[in-house]
Design an enzyme around this catalytic site. Structure first.
Site, mmCIF file in Angstrom:
data_model
loop_
_atom_site.group_PDB
_atom_site.id
_atom_site.type_symbol
_atom_site.label_atom_id
_atom_site.label_comp_id
_atom_site.label_asym_id
_atom_site.label_seq_id
_atom_site.Cartn_x
_atom_site.Cartn_y
_atom_site.Cartn_z
ATOM 1 N N TYR A 215 -9.324 35.463 38.793
ATOM 2 C CA TYR A 215 -8.181 35.124 37.951
ATOM 3 C C TYR A 215 -6.985 35.978 38.327
ATOM 4 O O TYR A 215 -7.091 36.990 39.021
ATOM 5 C CB TYR A 215 -8.528 35.318 36.471
ATOM 6 C CG TYR A 215 -8.504 36.762 35.998
ATOM 7 C CD1 TYR A 215 -7.400 37.263 35.300
ATOM 8 C CD2 TYR A 215 -9.570 37.625 36.234
ATOM 9 C CE1 TYR A 215 -7.368 38.582 34.864
ATOM 10 C CE2 TYR A 215 -9.550 38.933 35.797
ATOM 11 C CZ TYR A 215 -8.448 39.408 35.123
ATOM 12 O OH TYR A 215 -8.406 40.720 34.696
ATOM 13 N N ARG B 287 -27.517 25.183 36.378
ATOM 14 C CA ARG B 287 -27.686 26.630 36.395
ATOM 15 C C ARG B 287 -28.775 27.055 37.374
ATOM 16 O O ARG B 287 -29.901 26.560 37.330
ATOM 17 C CB ARG B 287 -28.020 27.163 34.999
ATOM 18 C CG ARG B 287 -27.953 28.680 34.904
ATOM 19 C CD ARG B 287 -28.244 29.169 33.483
ATOM 20 N NE ARG B 287 -27.951 30.580 33.373
ATOM 21 C CZ ARG B 287 -28.789 31.564 33.749
ATOM 22 N NH1 ARG B 287 -29.971 31.247 34.261
ATOM 23 N NH2 ARG B 287 -28.450 32.830 33.628
ATOM 24 N N LYS C 119 -10.606 40.479 41.874
ATOM 25 C CA LYS C 119 -10.242 40.330 40.461
ATOM 26 C C LYS C 119 -11.057 39.190 39.846
ATOM 27 O O LYS C 119 -10.560 38.077 39.635
ATOM 28 C CB LYS C 119 -8.740 40.079 40.326
ATOM 29 C CG LYS C 119 -8.174 40.295 38.918
ATOM 30 C CD LYS C 119 -6.668 40.139 38.940
ATOM 31 C CE LYS C 119 -6.050 40.273 37.554
ATOM 32 N NZ LYS C 119 -6.084 41.648 37.036
ATOM 33 N N GLU D 252 -9.276 53.978 37.681
ATOM 34 C CA GLU D 252 -8.136 53.278 37.067
ATOM 35 C C GLU D 252 -8.394 53.105 35.580
ATOM 36 O O GLU D 252 -9.436 53.506 35.056
ATOM 37 C CB GLU D 252 -7.932 51.926 37.739
ATOM 38 C CG GLU D 252 -9.155 51.016 37.682
ATOM 39 C CD GLU D 252 -9.016 49.787 38.573
ATOM 40 O OE1 GLU D 252 -7.921 49.562 39.134
ATOM 41 O OE2 GLU D 252 -10.005 49.050 38.715
#
Length: 282
Positions: free
Chosen positions: A33, A100, A147, A179
């Site tokens: 994202y 799945r 990300k 971070e």
């Protein structure tokens, strides 16, 4: 007016926007994202964001036929349809829908979803007050540079910090500060040097981080990217701040029980905030 979202090349009312319960992002956090700031009708650093998105898709072996120019056009249309001149965009790409299973399926189409929301900036009073953060063990996986939508460790650390009366958490892994939960971390040492962690697989290559480094160097500030310990920060930092697309530049005035410097927002932090605000408003 109903808020409009974007799902797989369709603009649709948010309350009617759905993806399958067998979407891989829903079941496995199998997706990436981006959050992009939109200011005065302009996307902020859209290309670096999309470059990082595409790099993440490549690292996760998510095949796609997306074009950056088309994504940018759809983003602009999405803000226009929502009658917004400023705000923030959330863009997510999942591997797609499949029965799945632990093996990654082949030949499925990725899902692309985009939503927009208002963005509330820190006002001057909030900026002057700064934020207090709590150190936390970094238990995230070893591909933080991608990300992904796997945000549970960050979310839980931020919640634990909030429950303890802090604004955020600062991750530490094997003695090295990495971070914040959703932001990069900078500090200014006793010599006035701006320091942030070097890029590797344990830290996100933040888009705002890169812009801040560029602006700082153009301002004549010395910037060093390297590893450092929490102890070094507590002993040597005159000031510190967090950066992200939504936080912009957020001053840190306390870490755990320790004041950063004199516990007030530092001059370098003030300069970097002004430079960044000038940049996004230009």
């Amino acid at each position: 007016m109903s808020q409009i979202s974007f799902v797989n090349n369709q603009f649709i009312n948010r309350d009617q926007a759905f993806v399958s319960i067998e979407d891989r992002a829903f079941q496995f956090a199998d997706g990436v994202y981006e959050v992009i700031l939109f200011k005065n009708g302009k996307l902020i650093d859209a290309r670096p964001h999309l470059n990082r998105l595409f790099n993440g898709l490549s690292k996760l072996s998510i095949n796609h036929n997306f074009l950056q120019d088309e994504i940018v056009e759809n983003i602009l249309q999405l803000f226009k349809k929502n009658e917004m001149e400023s705000g923030s965009l959330y863009l997510q790409v999942s591997r797609g829908v499949a029965k799945r299973g632990l093996l990654t399926p082949r030949g499925i189409e990725p899902n692309l979803v985009m939503t927009v929301d208002d963005h509330k900036e820190f006002n001057d009073e909030e900026f002057t007050r700064g934020v207090k953060i709590m150190s936390a063990d970094d238990i995230r996986w070893h591909m933080v540079d991608v990300k992904t939508t796997a945000l549970l460790a960050s979310s839980m650390a931020k919640q634990k910090a909030a429950d303890a009366g802090y604004d955020d958490a600062l991750f530490v892994r094997d003695g090295v500060v990495t971070e914040g939960t959703f932001a990069n971390f900078f500090f200014v040492d006793q010599d006035g040097v701006l320091v942030t962690k070097k890029l590797d697989n344990l830290v996100l290559p933040g888009i705002t981080r890169a812009r801040i480094i560029d602006l700082a160097k153009k301002q004549g500030l010395q910037v060093i990217e390297r590893d450092f310990s929490l102890d070094e920060v507590l002993k040597n930092a005159k000031e510190a701040f967090l950066t992200s697309s939504t936080l912009l530049v957020r001053p840190v005035v306390q870490i755990d029980e320790n004041l950063v410097g004199d516990g007030k927002v530092g001059e370098v932090t003030k300069v970097m905030r002004k430079l960044y605000l000038d940049f996004i408003n230009s």
